[in-house]
Design an enzyme around this catalytic site. Structure first.
Site, PDB file in Angstrom:
ATOM      1  N   HIS A 135      -1.748   0.236  -9.716  1.00 40.21           N
ATOM      2  CA  HIS A 135      -2.296  -0.702  -8.980  1.00 40.21           C
ATOM      3  C   HIS A 135      -2.857  -2.170  -9.790  1.00 40.21           C
ATOM      4  O   HIS A 135      -4.016  -2.579  -9.555  1.00 40.21           O
ATOM      5  CB  HIS A 135      -3.453  -0.329  -7.956  1.00 40.21           C
ATOM      6  CG  HIS A 135      -3.511  -1.021  -6.815  1.00 40.21           C
ATOM      7  ND1 HIS A 135      -3.965  -0.094  -5.420  1.00 40.21           N
ATOM      8  CD2 HIS A 135      -3.338  -2.336  -6.301  1.00 40.21           C
ATOM      9  CE1 HIS A 135      -4.175  -1.111  -4.477  1.00 40.21           C
ATOM     10  NE2 HIS A 135      -3.878  -2.355  -4.844  1.00 40.21           N
ATOM     11  N   ASP A 171       3.635  -0.147  -7.297  1.00 44.74           N
ATOM     12  CA  ASP A 171       2.321  -0.495  -7.773  1.00 44.74           C
ATOM     13  C   ASP A 171       1.338   0.238  -7.061  1.00 44.74           C
ATOM     14  O   ASP A 171      -0.080   0.125  -7.631  1.00 44.74           O
ATOM     15  CB  ASP A 171       1.930  -1.930  -7.936  1.00 44.74           C
ATOM     16  CG  ASP A 171       0.806  -2.485  -8.820  1.00 44.74           C
ATOM     17  OD1 ASP A 171       0.543  -1.768  -9.935  1.00 44.74           O
ATOM     18  OD2 ASP A 171       0.109  -3.210  -8.381  1.00 44.74           O
ATOM     19  N   ARG A 217       0.866  -1.197  -0.046  1.00 43.52           N
ATOM     20  CA  ARG A 217      -0.021  -0.040   0.036  1.00 43.52           C
ATOM     21  C   ARG A 217       0.925   1.248   0.101  1.00 43.52           C
ATOM     22  O   ARG A 217       2.017   1.180   0.611  1.00 43.52           O
ATOM     23  CB  ARG A 217      -0.939   0.034   1.156  1.00 43.52           C
ATOM     24  CG  ARG A 217      -2.107  -1.004   1.071  1.00 43.52           C
ATOM     25  CD  ARG A 217      -2.941  -0.598   0.117  1.00 43.52           C
ATOM     26  NE  ARG A 217      -4.259  -1.544   0.057  1.00 43.52           N
ATOM     27  CZ  ARG A 217      -4.386  -2.644  -0.589  1.00 43.52           C
ATOM     28  NH1 ARG A 217      -3.548  -2.858  -1.274  1.00 43.52           N
ATOM     29  NH2 ARG A 217      -5.432  -3.455  -0.597  1.00 43.52           N
ATOM     30  N   GLU A 258      -3.996   7.519  -4.984  1.00 45.00           N
ATOM     31  CA  GLU A 258      -4.211   6.868  -6.394  1.00 45.00           C
ATOM     32  C   GLU A 258      -5.211   7.355  -7.195  1.00 45.00           C
ATOM     33  O   GLU A 258      -6.408   7.367  -6.672  1.00 45.00           O
ATOM     34  CB  GLU A 258      -4.360   5.278  -6.151  1.00 45.00           C
ATOM     35  CG  GLU A 258      -3.061   4.548  -5.619  1.00 45.00           C
ATOM     36  CD  GLU A 258      -3.252   2.888  -5.398  1.00 45.00           C
ATOM     37  OE1 GLU A 258      -4.358   2.726  -5.620  1.00 45.00           O
ATOM     38  OE2 GLU A 258      -2.365   2.428  -5.023  1.00 45.00           O
TER      39      GLU A 258
END
Length: 333
Positions: free
Chosen positions: A297, A273, A249, A278
């Protein structure tokens, strides 16, 4: 939809955010879901709240939607279970939900393989400079490919895995196939035979792992204990030739400290990622640095994994409704 529910009351009612679109369950999964439930979207629920409030028994949270707050929980007196479409539960208030007597489930089994794959993909992409190499290859200004364009070998390099759960262990399996040396740090040490299978060495102190690793992979859940786990001090412990990889995260890393470390050469680069938020604001300094790789992600975003997530959610929901043990139940605290 209301007429359908009235005519066929035998299936439990499942609340989802919407069907299709950017924030809805995948349309390809709807036939499978409808074998077990009557689907109700948030729009339908809000339009006929008085009718549906007492009928909804379960909620399927697909990519953080719908938002589970106190108002929603109070409006669903017969809600029994909430199933989440991933392993991370940091977007849910577990104490609040549990306080309403509602059970919760994640999807750790479905996501582990594809998330491990994206971790190795990011490692390889960073090591072999694939993003920059692609840009050179397709650039209209390229007349000759540079022979001095060199990346790093991962064979023989040391990978430090922080978080050796199911995903972390699958990363170790993949890294062993690439002949990497594997260190790991975890709350609990793995069994000796599990370590031997992948050739992993346990580091009781995270500092030892950071100092020795050429690549550091973050594979932890976001908790109060892991919030900004990697900050200025931890980054300065890493080798200046090391690459940090985050598939857990975004808030596990102090992004301000990361920007400073990347700009000043404290570490070589980062491949992520996940970020916070986000997506990142378009003027965020991380987006301007050449030693940064960011993907949106993608960890569990494959056709097969997405369907497996839904299957795991259905299995957990049905178990809860039937009073059976839930395979992936999550408890607060």
């Amino acid at each position: 939809m209301l007429l359908q529910i009235m005519e066929e009351p035998e299936l439990p009612v499942l609340l989802v955010n919407e069907v299709g679109g950017a924030l809805g369950v995948l349309e390809a999964h709807v036939p499978f879901l409808k074998k077990h439930f009557h689907l109700i979207t948030m729009k339908e629920f809000l339009e006929s709240k008085e009718y549906f409030s007492a009928k909804i028994k379960a909620i399927y949270v697909w990519w953080h939607k719908p938002v589970i707050d106190e108002e929603l929980l109070k409006s669903l007196p017969n809600l029994k279970v909430i199933a989440n479409s991933g392993v991370g539960m940091d977007h849910l208030d577990l104490e609040l939900i549990s306080g309403f007597g509602v059970k919760m489930a994640s999807a750790p089994y479905a996501v582990s393989t594809s998330t491990a794959d994206i971790g190795m993909a990011l490692l390889l992409t960073a090591a072999r400079k694939l993003v920059e190499g692609c840009q050179i290859a397709v650039s209209p200004d390229t007349e000759q490919l540079p022979i001095n364009w060199l990346g790093d070998d991962i064979s023989g390099a040391t990978l430090g895995i922080i978080g050796m759960g199911s995903i972390g262990y699958k990363i170790a399996q993949r890294a062993r196939a690439f002949e990497m040396k594997i260190l790991y740090h975890n709350r609990n040490r793995r069994k000796e035979d599990e370590e031997l299978i992948v050739g992993a060495c346990y580091c009781q102190k995270i500092d030892d792992l950071l100092q020795q690793s050429d690549f550091v992979m973050l594979v932890v859940n976001l908790t109060p204990q892991t919030y900004k786990l990697i900050g200025k001090r931890e980054l300065e412990l890493m080798k200046p030739t090391a690459t940090l990889i985050n598939i857990s995260r975004g808030p596990v890393i102090d992004q301000d400290a990361l920007v400073e470390a990347l700009q000043s050469g404290v570490i070589k680069g980062v491949a992520m990622d996940v970020t916070y938020p986000e997506p990142l604001p378009r003027d965020h300094p991380l987006l301007k640095l050449k030693n940064v790789i960011i993907t949106p992600h993608l960890g569990s975003k494959t056709h097969k994994t997405a369907y497996m997530i839904t299957e795991e959610a259905v299995e957990n929901i049905l178990a809860a409704l039937w009073g059976l043990p839930m395979p992936s139940e999550v408890f607060p605290g």
